[in-house]
Design a protein around this motif. Structure first.
Motif, PDB file in Angstrom:
ATOM      1  N   UNK A 276       9.143  11.434  23.823  1.00  9.61           N
ATOM      2  CA  UNK A 276       9.126  12.455  24.730  1.00  9.61           C
ATOM      3  C   UNK A 276       8.481  12.537  25.712  1.00  9.61           C
ATOM      4  N   UNK A 277       7.746  11.762  26.071  1.00  9.23           N
ATOM      5  CA  UNK A 277       7.930  11.493  27.479  1.00  9.23           C
ATOM      6  C   UNK A 277       8.001   9.678  27.866  1.00  9.23           C
ATOM      7  N   UNK A 278       8.728   9.824  28.751  1.00  7.52           N
ATOM      8  CA  UNK A 278       8.912   8.217  28.866  1.00  7.52           C
ATOM      9  C   UNK A 278       7.319   7.281  29.297  1.00  7.52           C
ATOM     10  N   UNK A 279       8.180   5.693  29.198  1.00 11.22           N
ATOM     11  CA  UNK A 279       6.729   5.459  29.361  1.00 11.22           C
ATOM     12  C   UNK A 279       6.328   4.799  31.185  1.00 11.22           C
ATOM     13  N   UNK A 280       5.646   5.794  31.262  1.00 10.09           N
ATOM     14  CA  UNK A 280       5.539   6.511  32.633  1.00 10.09           C
ATOM     15  C   UNK A 280       3.867   5.845  32.501  1.00 10.09           C
ATOM     16  N   UNK A 281       3.110   5.430  32.183  1.00 13.23           N
ATOM     17  CA  UNK A 281       1.711   6.018  31.688  1.00 13.23           C
ATOM     18  C   UNK A 281       1.278   4.409  32.069  1.00 13.23           C
ATOM     19  N   UNK A 282      -0.077   4.184  33.015  1.00 17.18           N
ATOM     20  CA  UNK A 282      -0.344   3.281  32.155  1.00 17.18           C
ATOM     21  C   UNK A 282      -1.447   2.737  31.291  1.00 17.18           C
ATOM     22  N   UNK A 283      -1.851   4.227  31.165  1.00 19.29           N
ATOM     23  CA  UNK A 283      -2.695   4.000  29.383  1.00 19.29           C
ATOM     24  C   UNK A 283      -2.843   6.072  29.609  1.00 19.29           C
ATOM     25  N   UNK A 284      -3.166   6.260  27.873  1.00 20.92           N
ATOM     26  CA  UNK A 284      -2.959   7.288  27.316  1.00 20.92           C
ATOM     27  C   UNK A 284      -4.168   7.540  26.021  1.00 20.92           C
ATOM     28  N   UNK A 285      -4.854   8.630  26.458  1.00 24.37           N
ATOM     29  CA  UNK A 285      -6.068   8.421  25.640  1.00 24.37           C
ATOM     30  C   UNK A 285      -5.541   9.803  24.758  1.00 24.37           C
ATOM     31  N   UNK A 286      -6.782   9.733  23.537  1.00 23.17           N
ATOM     32  CA  UNK A 286      -6.391  11.327  22.713  1.00 23.17           C
ATOM     33  C   UNK A 286      -7.935  11.906  23.161  1.00 23.17           C
ATOM     34  N   UNK A 287      -7.933  12.989  23.222  1.00 20.89           N
ATOM     35  CA  UNK A 287      -8.522  13.642  24.308  1.00 20.89           C
ATOM     36  C   UNK A 287      -9.054  15.744  23.422  1.00 20.89           C
ATOM     37  N   UNK A 288      -9.882  15.395  21.676  1.00 19.54           N
ATOM     38  CA  UNK A 288      -9.479  16.619  21.078  1.00 19.54           C
ATOM     39  C   UNK A 288      -7.870  17.558  21.458  1.00 19.54           C
ATOM     40  N   UNK A 289      -7.471  18.749  21.332  1.00 22.03           N
ATOM     41  CA  UNK A 289      -6.543  18.408  20.903  1.00 22.03           C
ATOM     42  C   UNK A 289      -5.320  18.021  22.172  1.00 22.03           C
ATOM     43  N   UNK A 290      -5.827  17.214  23.419  1.00 27.68           N
ATOM     44  CA  UNK A 290      -4.916  17.207  24.718  1.00 27.68           C
ATOM     45  C   UNK A 290      -4.659  15.296  24.267  1.00 27.68           C
ATOM     46  N   UNK A 291      -4.035  15.007  25.019  1.00 29.71           N
ATOM     47  CA  UNK A 291      -3.622  13.672  25.958  1.00 29.71           C
ATOM     48  C   UNK A 291      -4.199  13.733  27.068  1.00 29.71           C
ATOM     49  N   UNK A 292      -5.175  12.486  27.577  1.00 28.59           N
ATOM     50  CA  UNK A 292      -5.299  12.263  28.940  1.00 28.59           C
ATOM     51  C   UNK A 292      -4.542  11.406  29.302  1.00 28.59           C
ATOM     52  N   UNK A 293      -3.771  11.506  30.017  1.00 31.03           N
ATOM     53  CA  UNK A 293      -2.729  10.023  30.694  1.00 31.03           C
ATOM     54  C   UNK A 293      -3.254   9.532  31.912  1.00 31.03           C
ATOM     55  N   UNK A 294      -3.083   8.394  32.110  1.00 32.31           N
ATOM     56  CA  UNK A 294      -2.987   7.673  33.703  1.00 32.31           C
ATOM     57  C   UNK A 294      -1.575   6.988  34.237  1.00 32.31           C
ATOM     58  N   UNK A 295      -1.842   7.548  35.678  1.00 31.64           N
ATOM     59  CA  UNK A 295      -0.853   6.901  36.123  1.00 31.64           C
ATOM     60  C   UNK A 295      -1.642   5.636  37.166  1.00 31.64           C
ATOM     61  N   UNK A 296      -2.147   4.577  36.799  1.00 32.10           N
ATOM     62  CA  UNK A 296      -2.832   3.596  37.921  1.00 32.10           C
ATOM     63  C   UNK A 296      -4.257   4.510  37.591  1.00 32.10           C
ATOM     64  N   UNK A 297      -4.777   4.771  38.781  1.00 32.70           N
ATOM     65  CA  UNK A 297      -6.202   5.143  39.143  1.00 32.70           C
ATOM     66  C   UNK A 297      -6.435   6.461  38.540  1.00 32.70           C
TER      67      UNK A 297
END
Length: 773
Positions: A276-297
């Motif tokens: 659904x979303x391309x491989x663009x994040x360095x890290x993804x964490x579930x945060x309650x009903x949402x995703x916290x996504x990271x690009x580098x720092x």
């Protein structure tokens, strides 16, 4: 002594060993000891043994007492199991027995009980009722799930049904274990590979994978193949994606998961198996009903469908629920405990040293103008606390500023500031105590009205104390003054000033002169209504006998139209709101009025209760009147005691030697003519006043009684459990259920046991076990 939390009524009179018609003569023991839980030590034929509380079984040694009070024990060198009723459910003929069980009140579906028995090197199983589930034919048996147990034969494992013993899976696997990827699944292993099966034995996934990993209670899990690659499966064992990912993490729902390939992570649509979303994040964490996504720092948030609602341009994001709790993964942090979070959700995003406020849809509610933002529960609402450098303010959850960012802190009566609002009335929650630095390291307190958005009292005072719902006492060092709730100064600060609002319209103040001081009653405008140089006014000093518990810390106020003039040579003088003295000449002392009545004494120190119109509510004949609890007063006249309600009506008449409330109950132990009894919450007799001593045991909810040097037990409802006819009585020292039974009693020369129905157990002795036995 510990006792049971339940009460058992006797169907009739207790059966006694001595003189009971038709009773079987009990066996005589060398000594008896009191029970400690399930067993008591007794001496039989010169040997110490252990008697079960049922009286049915004697054993030599206890191996274990399970959570279901099943006891594994040894008798004549053989092992067996006895249930809580004393029935033998695994006969004493085994080389070893083991009771396996789980008793979880919060999750009863996880509960089980299984007894394994070993004979000549083989293991079998018995249930908690004594039903043989399988004969001793296996090399090992263990609990597999709450519904199944594993069996081992010829080095291979299978499993059986926990209730029926039915063989569900033949022993054919090198290992079986409970799987935690999905509730109710069993991991099976063959030739070093893992698969999954249902509890009924149906193979869901053949054993051909390295391992499986599940997430919380979701219906999806990942499977791993050689080389560490993983794919996605559903709970039916259906492969949803090929094993091409380095890692898969749970999403906020079953519709979306995070997949990782090398160092990049994307979001996968489970329904289509496509990204659904391309491989663009360095890290993804579930945060309650949402995703916290990271690009580098840098980080952002996506919704449950993968849409990036807050761009990944922030250095930090914290999610909150509507209660102000910090959302961490699928759990909300609530300090000592955890609970499900409460929508809607809000996010604080930070970019370096600045913070902004968003809702969960990504709408920006507050700009990046603040050094920090935190959600802060105050009274019955939740606000966004805004920090900018060393200043703070408040916004509501829509982003509207309700208190400007100009204060050094907020302290709503929970911190170190000198602020008290217990008498503030119905508008109490509208007011927030605010702090400002007045000197280095010293903060002044003020008052902000959230409802009006106004600073009603500037933060320059050392203390604020609500006098009533309309007036506030101001303190600044050794000066004091008064303001109303709008902030209008009623009395400006005055050094050594003493101003106390005793009603919304009346003030008591002390004035000093060269020849001494005088205390005055004034109106808000300052007109003197009454003055008395001997009046020693104290806002927290008054007769509290008739005051409700919740108001005992409130400053003294006019009540029923009168205010007592204390310290005057007469203790019966009051002043009304017009400043007119009101003297109760008939009485030596009259306490502060509450709801139109007050405690009073006669010239010869007789105590009673009168009304404001000088009528007698309770005759002034008492020697003493003292608090009993929040609702009642204890009265004494001569050697008699009774109880009054705080409205002056009689709860218990003056006919008792003494009255004591039983802690944690609404029961009263009374003494009449030297004998004790018990009254219920309505004052009616529960236990007649016939005992020399009564003690209440709150663990067992029973009364321990003595009468003519004889001991007995009564239930909390007054029923006789053990009549007070015994020379000695020792209760069961039970740790689990706190049952006092069986009790060890002495009657005449014999010690014996009585069960909860009052029936004797089949042993007696002339000796009680001593320390050296």
């Amino acid at each position: 002594m510990k006792h049971s939390t339940f009460v058992i009524r006797l169907a009739g009179s207790l059966l006694l060993l001595a003189g009971t018609a038709g009773a079987q003569t009990p066996e005589t023991a060398g000594y008896l000891d009191r029970f400690e839980g399930e067993f008591a030590k007794i001496q039989v034929n010169g040997h110490q043994q252990l008697l079960h509380r049922s009286g049915k079984v004697i054993v030599d040694k206890i191996q274990e007492v399970s959570s279901y009070r099943l006891v594994s024990a040894v008798k004549q060198g053989a092992y067996g199991v006895v249930d809580r009723k004393g029935d033998i459910i695994a006969p004493f003929r085994y080389d070893a027995v083991k009771v396996l069980g789980e008793s979880n009140r919060e999750n009863p579906g996880e509960n089980y009980c299984l007894i394994t028995v070993k004979l000549q090197g083989k293991t079998g199983a018995v249930d908690s009722l004594g039903k043989v589930l399988c004969q001793p034919e296996y090399s090992d048996i263990e609990v597999l799930t709450p519904k199944t147990f594993s069996i081992k034969k010829n080095g291979l494992y299978g499993w059986c049904d926990m209730k029926t013993g039915k063989l569900l899976q033949e022993p054919k696997y090198t290992e079986v274990s409970r799987s935690y990827v999905i509730d109710g699944l069993i991991t099976i292993q063959s030739q070093g590979k893992n698969g999954l099966a249902l509890e009924d034995g149906t193979v869901l996934v053949p054993p051909k994978y390295e391992r499986f990993m599940g997430w919380d209670s979701q219906q999806l899990f990942s499977y791993y193949v050689p080389g560490g690659k993983c794919g996605l499966m559903d709970r039916q064992g259906k492969v949803l994606t090929p094993a091409i990912y380095d890692d898969i993490n749970a999403g906020p729902s079953d519709a979306l998961v995070a997949v990782k390939v090398q160092d990049k992570t994307g979001l996968l649509d489970v329904a289509t198996g496509k990204l659904k979303t391309p491989l663009q994040y360095t890290r993804v964490d579930r945060l309650g009903p949402l995703f916290q996504v990271w690009k580098g720092n840098l980080c952002g948030l996506t919704d449950s469908m993968g849409k990036e609602v807050i761009p990944a341009v922030n250095t930090e994001i914290q999610l909150y629920d509507s209660k102000g709790h910090s959302v961490l993964g699928a759990i909300v942090s609530l300090g000592p405990s955890s609970a499900a979070y409460t929508p809607p959700y809000y996010a604080v995003a930070k970019k370096g040293a600045t913070a902004a406020f968003y809702d969960a849809s990504g709408k920006q509610l507050l700009p990046f103008d603040y050094s920090d933002i935190r959600l802060l529960p105050l009274h019955d609402k939740v606000y966004a606390a805004l920090l900018k450098d060393t200043r703070c303010g408040l916004a509501d959850l829509s982003g509207k500023i309700v208190m400007p960012v100009q204060f050094a802190g907020i302290d709503n009566n929970y911190g170190t500031s000198n602020y008290n609002d217990d008498a503030a009335g119905e508008e109490k929650n509208n007011f927030i105590c605010v702090l400002k630095e007045v000197k280095k390291g010293e903060a002044g307190v003020g008052l902000f009205n959230i409802a009006t958005g106004q600073l009603v009292i500037p933060a320059v005072y050392s203390g604020l104390r609500w006098q009533n719902a309309d007036m506030i006492r101001l303190e600044q060092g050794d000066s004091s003054g008064l303001a109303d709730k709008t902030g209008k100064i009623i009395r400006p600060l005055k050094k050594y000033g003493a101003f106390d609002a005793v009603s919304p319209q009346r003030i008591v103040e002390k004035r000093y002169a060269d020849d001494g001081s005088t205390t005055l009653l004034t109106n808000k405008e300052g007109r003197v209504l009454y003055e008395n140089k001997y009046w020693e006014f104290s806002p927290l000093s008054f007769n509290r006998l008739l005051t409700p518990e919740a108001r005992k810390t409130w400053p003294l106020q006019f009540n029923s139209g009168l205010l007592k003039v204390k310290g005057y040579s007469r203790e019966n003088q009051f002043v009304d709101t017009a400043g007119k003295p009101v003297v109760f000449d008939e009485y030596k002392y009259v306490g502060d009025f509450n709801n139109g009545i007050a405690v009073a004494t006669t010239q010869d120190d007789r105590v009673g209760i009168i009304s404001i119109d000088k009528k007698v509510v309770y005759p002034l004949v008492l020697d003493d009147l003292a608090p009993a609890d929040d609702e009642l007063l204890k009265m004494k006249q001569g050697k008699k005691a009774g109880m009054l309600r705080k409205d002056g009506s009689v709860f218990l008449p003056l006919e008792y030697d003494d009255i004591d409330r039983v802690y944690d109950t609404s029961l009263y132990i009374i003494t009449r003519q030297g004998k004790k009894g018990v009254l219920n919450a309505e004052g009616k007799e529960l236990v007649p006043a016939a005992y020399d001593e009564i003690r209440y045991n709150r663990d067992s909810r029973m009364f321990e009684v003595t009468k003519d040097n004889k001991a007995g037990l009564l239930g909390a409802d007054g029923s006789t459990l053990v009549p007070a006819i015994y020379d000695d009585l020792d209760q069961n020292q039970a740790w689990g259920d706190n049952s006092p039974f069986p009790v060890l009693v002495k009657q005449g020369e014999w010690y014996l046991y009585l069960d909860a129905q009052g029936k004797p157990l089949p042993y007696r002795a002339k000796k009680k076990k001593g320390y050296n036995d």
